[in-house]
Enzyme design. Structure first.
Site, PDB file in Angstrom:
ATOM      1  N   GLN A  42      38.681   4.599  63.287  1.00  0.00           N
ATOM      2  CA  GLN A  42      37.681   5.362  64.035  1.00  0.00           C
ATOM      3  C   GLN A  42      38.226   6.701  64.521  1.00  0.00           C
ATOM      4  OE1 GLN A  42      36.269   4.104  68.076  1.00  0.00           O
ATOM      5  NE2 GLN A  42      34.337   3.715  66.999  1.00  0.00           N
ATOM      6  N   HIS A  67      47.531  14.808  58.047  1.00  0.00           N
ATOM      7  CA  HIS A  67      48.609  14.686  57.057  1.00  0.00           C
ATOM      8  C   HIS A  67      49.892  14.107  57.657  1.00  0.00           C
ATOM      9  CE1 HIS A  67      46.096  17.191  54.450  1.00  0.00           C
ATOM     10  NE2 HIS A  67      46.943  16.959  53.467  1.00  0.00           N
ATOM     11  N   GLU A  73      40.803  42.447  62.458  1.00  0.00           N
ATOM     12  CA  GLU A  73      39.498  43.077  62.757  1.00  0.00           C
ATOM     13  C   GLU A  73      39.086  42.870  64.205  1.00  0.00           C
ATOM     14  OE1 GLU A  73      38.837  44.396  58.695  1.00  0.00           O
ATOM     15  OE2 GLU A  73      40.144  43.078  59.772  1.00  0.00           O
TER      16      GLU A  73
END
Length: 401
Positions: free
Chosen positions: A295, A354, A379
């Protein structure tokens, strides 16, 4: 292919372009991206492939040899390319901003001279606002252009040029005090110069030096450089739009569409991180079952997918508003802010899924983990985006009376 980040209301042409780009990413970019990134190698073969696809001229009008597509089409292509390798999208983005600025603000002669070659990818662009001591305060620019007959003499130092070495055209923002009396606000005495140069490093033309590549944590492959101007002479007809004092507005217009691009990059990187995370979660077993059946991991995947979808929707909305001809600085600021922050979070969650393998350079997520932070500052930082959004909200919701 999963169902995340789908875009409703696309034309058949747009769908065909995106399908072609996605195939190119899957076949030509993903298989080599991590290896090239580890070597910090410029993706020359990939760039040649993108030239053949017409990506460098995607938004350049058909009359100048481009495809004449919308900002939305371009942003969705960037999202796909960033899913493969974000550095490749950076090579295209600065080129796109310069082409957009010339299309929107250039003289007829400048458009006819530059745009056809830019559409073909023969001339590749870079743009330069920042300086070593500047950061987000564009009004503090010190690089100067001084009129000398039919030329301007440019002196100063610029910083953080994407494509600085590989480009052959650089749009550079400078101070030009001529014709602007004392007391003129700094942003009204700035001018954009279109500087042609040879690709490469060192002194690429008299008065113009590209010292070399800046070594970076991530965003490798694409060259990021300084630019040193030491008495560079530029013809007066290379002032963008032919008139001094308009450079700040021209650059901000370019950055505004660039923010949509950065949002698209965040969407692409986040989408790839989600793909890696959900795939690994179904392959890795603990306690007798795939970790995807735990879960805790399902909650994490649900959160990641929701962030991918939300960022994509906001990016698409910002692009569509700009395409409609309306002001979109609020939407672009929101999209850039949310997409970059969510990208960082989705990448980190995929990294956590991972486990120890995420820390290994053999796994792709390690590369994404180093690439995502650039989006937090490119930006305009998150703080700058929030300033822009906050000011626009106060304009929209100003109390009357």
């Amino acid at each position: 292919m999963g169902r995340l980040a789908q875009t409703e209301g696309l034309t058949d042409v747009q769908r065909e372009i995106l399908s072609t780009v996605r195939d190119f990413v899957d076949k030509e970019i993903l298989p080599v991206a991590t290896e090239l990134e580890h070597r910090d190698e410029y993706p020359a073969q990939i760039v040649e492939g993108l030239k053949e696809l017409g990506i460098f001229g995607l938004m350049i009008p058909e009359e100048y040899g481009g495809l004449g597509e919308s900002l939305l089409t371009y942003a969705l292509c960037v999202e796909e390319i960033s899913r493969g390798w974000m550095s490749v999208s950076g090579i295209i983005n600065t080129h796109f901003i310069v082409a957009y600025m010339i299309k929107q603000h250039g003289t007829r002669e400048q458009k006819e001279y530059f745009l056809p070659r830019m559409a073909a990818g023969e001339v590749r662009g870079a743009f330069s606002m920042s300086e070593p001591g500047l950061g987000s305060d564009v009004s503090a620019i010190t690089t100067k252009g001084v009129r000398d007959g039919d030329e301007y003499v440019l002196t100063g130092q610029k910083m953080w040029l994407t494509n600085g070495g590989t480009s052959s055209l650089v749009a550079v923002l400078c101070r030009t005090d001529e014709g602007h009396p004392d007391g003129t606000p700094p942003h009204k005495s700035m001018t954009t110069f279109l500087i042609e140069k040879e690709p490469g490093f060192g002194q690429v033309k008299p008065g113009l030096t590209i010292p070399g590549k800046i070594d970076k944590m991530g965003y490798k492959g694409v060259d990021t450089t300084e630019l040193i101007l030491d008495g560079l002479r530029v013809p007066a007809n290379r002032v963008l739009g032919g008139e001094t004092g308009r450079g700040f507005y021209q650059m901000m217009d370019g950055v505004e569409v660039g923010r949509v691009n950065v949002a698209a990059r965040g969407c692409g990187v986040a989408q790839r991180a989600f793909e890696l995370g959900i795939a690994y979660a179904q392959q890795r077993h603990t306690f007798g079952k795939p970790i995807a059946q735990h879960q805790a991991i399902q909650f994490k995947l649900a959160e990641m997918a929701t962030k991918v979808e939300a960022a994509h929707a906001l990016m698409v909305g910002a692009a569509r508003k700009k395409d409609s001809g309306r002001r979109n600085d609020l939407e672009a600021g929101m999209a850039k802010y949310l997409a970059s922050e969510y990208c960082k979070e989705v990448v980190e969650d995929a990294f956590r899924i991972h486990g120890g393998y995420g820390f290994s350079k053999e796994y792709e997520i390690e590369r994404l983990y180093r690439e995502a932070p650039m989006l937090l500052i490119g930006e305009g930082t998150a703080e700058i985006q929030k300033m822009i959004v906050g000011r626009r909200l106060l304009e929209e919701y100003r109390l009357q009376g």
